[in-house]
Structures are given as C-alpha cells and as structure tokens.
Design a protein around this motif. Sequence first.
Motif, PDB file in Angstrom:
ATOM      1  N   CYS A   1      -5.408  50.088   6.668  1.00  0.00           N
ATOM      2  CA  CYS A   1      -4.788  51.254   6.035  1.00  0.00           C
ATOM      3  C   CYS A   1      -3.333  50.952   5.696  1.00  0.00           C
ATOM      4  O   CYS A   1      -2.731  50.037   6.264  1.00  0.00           O
ATOM      5  N   ARG A   2      -2.798  51.723   4.818  1.00  0.00           N
ATOM      6  CA  ARG A   2      -1.384  51.565   4.481  1.00  0.00           C
ATOM      7  C   ARG A   2      -0.517  52.035   5.642  1.00  0.00           C
ATOM      8  O   ARG A   2      -0.834  53.009   6.333  1.00  0.00           O
ATOM      9  N   LYS A  54      -5.024  65.586   4.064  1.00  0.00           N
ATOM     10  CA  LYS A  54      -5.591  64.374   3.449  1.00  0.00           C
ATOM     11  C   LYS A  54      -4.549  63.577   2.674  1.00  0.00           C
ATOM     12  O   LYS A  54      -4.603  62.346   2.636  1.00  0.00           O
ATOM     13  N   GLU A  55      -3.618  64.263   2.038  1.00  0.00           N
ATOM     14  CA  GLU A  55      -2.591  63.532   1.280  1.00  0.00           C
ATOM     15  C   GLU A  55      -1.750  62.655   2.200  1.00  0.00           C
ATOM     16  O   GLU A  55      -1.277  61.589   1.796  1.00  0.00           O
ATOM     17  N   HIS A 101      -2.742  61.058   4.911  1.00  0.00           N
ATOM     18  CA  HIS A 101      -3.411  59.890   5.500  1.00  0.00           C
ATOM     19  C   HIS A 101      -4.430  59.216   4.577  1.00  0.00           C
ATOM     20  O   HIS A 101      -5.213  58.375   5.023  1.00  0.00           O
ATOM     21  N   GLY A 102      -4.420  59.577   3.312  1.00  0.00           N
ATOM     22  CA  GLY A 102      -5.312  58.891   2.379  1.00  0.00           C
ATOM     23  C   GLY A 102      -6.770  59.238   2.576  1.00  0.00           C
ATOM     24  O   GLY A 102      -7.654  58.414   2.338  1.00  0.00           O
ATOM     25  N   THR A 132      -2.236  49.105  11.273  1.00  0.00           N
ATOM     26  CA  THR A 132      -2.416  48.865   9.835  1.00  0.00           C
ATOM     27  C   THR A 132      -3.413  47.739   9.601  1.00  0.00           C
ATOM     28  O   THR A 132      -4.303  47.831   8.744  1.00  0.00           O
ATOM     29  N   GLU A 155       2.263  53.589   5.720  1.00  0.00           N
ATOM     30  CA  GLU A 155       2.798  54.958   5.632  1.00  0.00           C
ATOM     31  C   GLU A 155       1.772  55.988   6.108  1.00  0.00           C
ATOM     32  O   GLU A 155       2.121  57.003   6.715  1.00  0.00           O
ATOM     33  N   TYR A 156       0.472  55.713   5.849  1.00  0.00           N
ATOM     34  CA  TYR A 156      -0.572  56.623   6.322  1.00  0.00           C
ATOM     35  C   TYR A 156      -0.634  56.613   7.848  1.00  0.00           C
ATOM     36  O   TYR A 156      -0.780  57.662   8.482  1.00  0.00           O
TER      37      TYR A 156
END
Length: 722
Positions: free
Chosen positions: A14-15, A40-41, A43-44, A9, A17-18
Amino acid sequence: MDQIVSLLTQELSCRAEYIENVISLIDAGNTIPFIARYRKEAHGAMDDTTLRTLADRLQYLRNLDKRREEVKSAIEGQGKLTEELSAAIDRAVTLAEVEDLYRPYKQKRRTRATMAKEKGLEPLAELLFAQGRDCPAPEEAAARFVDLEKGIETVEEALQGASDIIAEQISDDAALRKTLRELWWRRAVLTSAAASKEPEDTVYRLYYDFKTPVNRAMGHQVLAINRGEREEILKVSVDMDRENALIPVRRAVIVPGSPAMAFVRAAAEDAYDRLIAPSVAREIRAMLTDTASEGAIHNFGLNLKPLLMQPPVKGKVTMGLDPGYRNGCKVAVVDGTGKVLDTTVVYPTFSQAKQQEAISILSSLIRRHGVEHIAIGNGTASRETERMTVELIKAVGGGVSYMIVNEAGASVYSASKLAAEEFPDYDVNLRSAVSIARRLQDPLAELVKIDPKSIGVGQYQHDMPQARLDETLSGVVEDCVNAVGVDLNTASAPLLARVAGLNNTTARNIVKYREENGAFTSRKQVLKVPKLGPKAFEQCAGFLRVPESTSILDNTGVHPESYAAAQTLLDLAGYSLEDVRAGRLAGLREKVCAYGEEAAASACGVGLPTLRDIVAELLKPGRDPRDELPRPILRTDVMEMKDLKPGMELTGTVRNVIDFGAFVDLGVHQDGLVHISRIADHRLRHPSEVLSVGDIVTVWVVEVDVPKKRIALTMRGPEDAK
C-alpha cells in the motif's frame, strides 16, 4: 514510526500515506468498520480484512518497539550497551531476535555456568575460549585454578567449570542461534508415535507412525499431534541430524591449530546437545503451533463469515423443532419478525401412536398460525423428526417446506442469562426451539447471541489461544453486522452491541430508551440515549437503519455526515428524496456518469469512493446484501444415507471448510466430505480458495460407507466419481 510505516507499506503493498492515515484514524479511536466504510479516500478503499491485518501488525510492531527499548534499557543499566549492540537490537525484526540478543545479559536462574563463575573459573574459560596459539594446554592452564577453599579440588573440576561457562556463552550467541533456528526449520523432522506398545484404534491412528519435515507440516496435523500428546496417546519430537547441526556450531567457535581446539570443540558439542538443541526444538514446536493456530483461527473466521451472512428467510411464519428422545421434540412457532406465537412439546419417537398424535398437534398449529417453513435442529433424533415432518407436510396438503438447521450453540444460548432475560416465561428447552426457528429467519440476528466458538465451523477451537480466537471471531461478527446494517427499532441488545461504536451498555440503553419512549423516528434521536456521545454516534450512525424515519436517508448506508452531499447529488441529477423513497432513480448512475463522476464528487464535496457508495445506497434504500446470495435449500421430502449410490448427482450446502477439504450437507443427516483433491480440476493450496460455508454446490457421490457413516464426494464431475 517511520520504520513501522515502511514495513507495513511493504507487507501490504500500500502507499505510505494510506498507512499513515489508517494509523492516525485508529489512534483517534475510530473502529475498523467505520474506517472501512466511511473513510475510503483516506486509505484507498482497503477492505475490512486488510484493515484488521494492518491493525494487528501495527500492534505487534509497536510491542516490538516497546520491547526493544526495554531490552536496551536493561542492558544499559548493566553498563554493557554498546553502539553495535544497540544497532543490532534496532535491526531485529522479530521478538525472538530481540530476546536472542538479550539472552547473554538476562538475569538467569542458577546454572552450572554461574556456579563455575562463582568459583572464579571465568578467567580460565576466557583463556581457553580465546584459543590463542600461545595458549597453554588446557590441563596446564587449569592446574593454576585448583583451589580447595573455592571447592575446586582437581584439574578435571576446573576444566568442567570452564567448559560449562564456554557452553553457556556459545548457547547465548544470538547469531548462532538464528543460524541454527533457520537450519532446523529447513532440515528438522516432526515425528509422532503411539505412546503405548499396543495402541487402541483412535482418531489419532494416522499419527502412530508419522514423520514430516517441519516446514511441510500441515496445520491440522500439528494441532492433532499436539492434542494427542496432551491426551498421552502420542509421543512427539522434533528431530535434527546432529552432525549437520554441529557444522555451523564448530565453524562459529573453533580456531584450528590451537592447543585448546579439542577442548572448545567438546564444549561446543555440549552446548549444542544440552542447551541449544532442546531449546530450538521447543521453539520449533512453538512456531509450528503458532502458525497452525493462526491458520486455524483464520480458517474459522473464513467459515464464520458466510455462515453469518446466510440469506435470511424473511417475513415468514416459521416453526422451530428441537428434536429429542426422552424429553420429546420441543416446538416453537414464531411470526415473521421472530415473535413467539405458540409453543408445545410432542413425542414422535415414543411410538407410532405418539407420532400420529404429534402430527395432529403440529398440523393444528400450522393451520392456526399459517406456518410456511419448518426449521429442524440437526442434533439428537433429527433423522426421526425429519421423517415425521415429511409426513406432517403431506397431512396438511403441502404448502410447507422444511430445512435442517445447524443447532450448534443453541443449547448454550438457551441456558444463558441472555436467553433467560429474553424469555423469562419459557423453559430452557423451548428457548432452543425458538432459537432454531429464528436461525432460519435471520441467521445473523440469532447467531450474534452465541459465543462464536460454539457455532462449530472450525477445527480444534478449544486448543487455540483463546484471546486471539475471540478477538478474530468478534471482528468477523462485527464486520458482518455492520455490512448488513441494523434496524434500530427491532434489533436486540446483543445485535446492537456488535455495531461499530456501541458496546453492551449503550446497546442495552438503546433498547431501554426504545421501550420507554417508543420507536426511534430518526438516527439523530440516538444521541438522547444515555452514555451515547458524539464520537459513538459518528461511529455507529451509518450502520443503523430507521425505516420509520421521515427521512429516507435514515434507512440507507449513507452516513449523516454525507446527507448534504446526497441531497446535492440528487439536485444535480434532477431527483428528490421522494424519488428515492418511491424507487424512481433508475437513471441516476447514467446521469452521474454523463455529468462526470469526478466533477459530481467535487460538487458534492466528497471523494470518488464516497460518491459511488452514495449512488449505490440511493438506488437501493434499505437493501440487505444477503439478499443477493444464493437462497438456502428448503426441502419437502426426505432422503437417507442408504439411498445414496456412487455416481449420483446431488445438490448440497457447504457446512464447513477445513484444511483437507469441505463437508457438504446433502440432507441425509451425515455430511459428505469433498477432499481437497476433488474440489477443482487444478491444484488448490486451500479449499477456501473456491468454497465458503453456505455455498450451494453440485456434487457426485464417490463412495458410501453406511456402517462408518462416511460419504466421499467429488465436485469434479461424474467421471471422477467412477
């Protein structure tokens, strides 16, 4: 796992959760292209490069975790694992730090220290190293350990054994090694010199008297020096000021005022000179090499991607010329799909008469097959072949253009088992002519048949860690193939094998099924191919194109799992699949915006990134992202190096991007070099910040050295060429 997620992270910004989602997707057997394009949803919308970086770091951190547990288990087996040591191992962030902590407990080969311990000198070493104020003088303490039966005949021998034990203990100090490694990295100097007293003028002449701080050594310098050392042309060393390095060593082990202080000081200096300095020097060399190799591999990948993504010259009958002297110029004519129409061999370099004969034969082929483009390999006799081609174009009255094609790897391919299977009836030399013609028509489809290392867009590729290089370049090829998509009914087995979820076996099975059952009529039909199950279909389906399908969606990048969402979207906007096929969706994007993107995504049951991708695919079914890139330069006349003059403005194609600049093809058979200082008006850390292989650029000639075949160029404008 929490620690790994936390580190990734921070490193990737990156977040959490991703990161967790990507790790779960990778562990579930999903490929990077599939994750990048269709999840894509989760992993952003990370790109494939970021996802591969994440996957690489994940593997490293998991290996680090595994090694930590192995080390702790080994130390615990010796009954020496303390809470403090266990915590220190858990805090170690690199494999080198873990190994430093393990060093004192590691099974060693027989050393001077182990032999001294066998003689019973460890208590003496402990007494002196403790440096207590009540410690007797070293000679007095050592006298008690003289033992003829154990082979200790004198006080000096006892002291030497104790010194060896202390030196090894100092050398095994993990904290001290870390301090010294960091100090060397800041202060040490990489030095190279000629190995002989009277060196010849070789490519290594820049390194016959070379020095640079290790932390400023450029990757290409390190790799060149390494190769020069292997070839025994250079002598190389990493040098550090001894007195500066001994300061932290003495500070760490000496107790001022102790009777044993001078003895321990001498042992510490011996530890540094004999054990630590050579070891750290090797580590620094290894660090430099690893960093340089990673940089070179990264640069190779950067160059390979645009080369593979060069815009194709589609649907044109093309003549491929593989130049040569003794064996003549091999010729192959292929139709717009790459099918071989004709082959021959001509000998334009033998004599003027033979050149005219070649022009006559090739003119006949051009007229017979309607050749529009000629691809000329850039190897031996390329210059003479280009001159003949210009005369050939004049002889047929124009209407034909040519391009010099990089033939790197063509000979490797033509002699391969794959080429023999593809063209069993053709000579090896004629196969390379076919490959050259196809490289102009569709560079990606042809280059995937060749080992990426043979394509020639990197530096020192044979010096790289081959497994790592193969892994990186294969990833680049895979990303390019999946970004473009593959026609299920025309793609070769090597091209299909690069599609996410497929491998050599399933790719060959697809081709075999196609040959036995005819063209595929839908994506779903792929499930009938032997050894291609639901998981493989999930991964590959979105990257396969079936122009012959009754469903237009089978010829788009919309994944079958989103077909229902695409139909719902069309219904919302008042369109049909027939409108997609006919290209009547000009207002789709505006209607979606008017409806509200988030509302539309919700109605379709997909995320916002997926909705936008579906819209883009519906607007341009069967699109090829390469078509949006600058077209390759096709020529009708020839220019030579002697025609170049300082200040001349030219248009060229970037052929290779390296640490110190870029090589540009000007059409004169000798690439010109734009030094990094002449690429832009501002300072660049690396040329790849502004240039990629295949870029069409405007350059100005700075200097031309015909005898040495060197051309210096600038991109900063005509004033910089003066």
